[in-house]
Write a protein that holds these residues in place. Structure first.
Motif, PDB file in Angstrom:
ATOM      1  N   LYS A 105      30.436  35.491  39.837  1.00 41.05           N
ATOM      2  CA  LYS A 105      29.979  36.495  40.793  1.00 41.05           C
ATOM      3  C   LYS A 105      29.783  37.850  40.130  1.00 41.05           C
ATOM      4  CE  LYS A 105      29.600  33.925  44.336  1.00 41.05           C
ATOM      5  NZ  LYS A 105      28.246  33.690  44.912  1.00 41.05           N
ATOM      6  N   LYS A 130      27.690  41.450  41.233  1.00 37.26           N
ATOM      7  CA  LYS A 130      28.573  41.918  42.299  1.00 37.26           C
ATOM      8  C   LYS A 130      29.683  42.797  41.733  1.00 37.26           C
ATOM      9  CE  LYS A 130      27.863  38.073  45.512  1.00 37.26           C
ATOM     10  NZ  LYS A 130      27.134  38.930  46.488  1.00 37.26           N
ATOM     11  N   ALA A 158      33.193  40.551  44.510  1.00 35.43           N
ATOM     12  CA  ALA A 158      33.481  39.256  43.881  1.00 35.43           C
ATOM     13  C   ALA A 158      34.786  38.672  44.410  1.00 35.43           C
ATOM     14  CB  ALA A 158      33.545  39.417  42.364  1.00 35.43           C
TER      15      ALA A 158
END
Length: 210
Positions: A169, A174, A179
Motif C-alpha cells: 500500500k 498511500k 496504509a
C-alpha cells in the motif's frame, strides 16, 4: 534524594516498573547533588509534588489491577483463543473488540456492515455532479476502530503477511495512516471469517514476487 542514594532509588523505581530505571535514577541523583540553593516555599512545593506523585502511582496501580481483571474476564470468552491467534491482538484490544461487538458476527450480517460500524468502510458524500467523494462515516464505533487500527499497527512488526500488505500500500502511494487503515480493513475481514468458521489464524507460506 541525596540521602536515598542512586542504588536505593533505582531499586525503588524498578519495583514500580519504571522504564530505564538506571538512567532515571542516575539523572535524578545528579540533579539533586548539583542543587544547593534553598528557595522560599520549596518545602511546601516538595510536599505538593510528593502528594501528586503518590496519587499518580496509586492511579497506575489501580489501572494495572483493572487491566488484569479485564484480561482474566476476556480469556474466559469462547472466542478468546481465536482472537488472540490473529497477530496484533492482545487481551486488552481483544476485550475492546468483544465489548463493541459482543463476539456475535451474525448481528452485522456482512463484513461490509461490520466495517461500516468500525469506521473502516468509506461512505459516499456525492453532491450534484460530483461522484466518488468518499469519507469516513459520521457515526461509527470509535473503540472498534481503535482496536483494529492499533492491532494492525502492531501486526506490521510481528506478522510477515501484514508487513507485506502494508509495504504494498505504501508503494501504491498511500500515506502511513492510509496504509494502516487499509490493513485494518483487510484484517477485519480475516477476523470475521475466523469467528464465523470457528478457526484460529494460520499464517500462510511466504509469497515471493516474480
Amino acid at each position: 534524594m541525596r540521602r536515598l542514594g542512586q542504588s536505593r532509588l533505582e531499586s525503588w523505581l524498578r519495583n514500580r516498573k519504571i522504564r530505564n530505571a538506571t538512567a532515571v535514577a542516575a539523572t535524578a541523583i545528579e540533579a539533586a547533588t548539583a542543587q544547593h540553593t534553598t528557595l522560599p516555599g520549596q518545602r511546601l512545593a516538595a510536599d505538593m509534588v510528593s502528594r501528586l506523585a503518590k496519587g499518580v502511582i496509586a492511579l497506575n496501580e489501580e489501572i494495572a489491577e483493572v487491566d488484569t481483571l479485564i484480561e482474566s474476564r476476556f480469556r474466559q470468552h469462547q472466542h478468546a483463543k481465536i482472537i488472540l491467534s490473529l497477530p496484533g491482538f492482545g487481551p486488552l484490544l481483544g476485550a475492546e473488540f468483544l465489548a463493541s461487538t459482543g463476539g456475535d458476527m451474525t448481528v452485522f450480517g456482512t463484513a461490509d456492515r461490520l466495517a461500516g460500524v468500525a469506521g473502516l468502510a468509506p461512505a459516499p458524500r456525492d453532491s450534484g455532479r460530483v461522484s466518488g467523494n468518499l469519507h469516513r462515516p459520521r457515526r461509527y464505533d470509535r473503540r472498534l476502530l481503535r482496536a483494529f487500527y492499533l492491532s494492525a499497527l502492531a501486526s506490521i512488526r510481528w506478522c510477515a503477511a501484514s508487513k507485506t500488505y502494508y509495504d504494498r500500500k505504501r508503494t501504491e502511494g498511500k500515506r502511513h495512516t492510509q496504509a494502516v487503515i487499509a490493513l485494518a480493513r483487510r484484517r477485519l475481514n480475516v477476523l470475521r471469517a475466523m469467528l464465523r468458521d470457528n478457526t484460529e489464524y494460520q499464517a500462510g507460506p511466504a509469497v515471493i514476487a516474480a
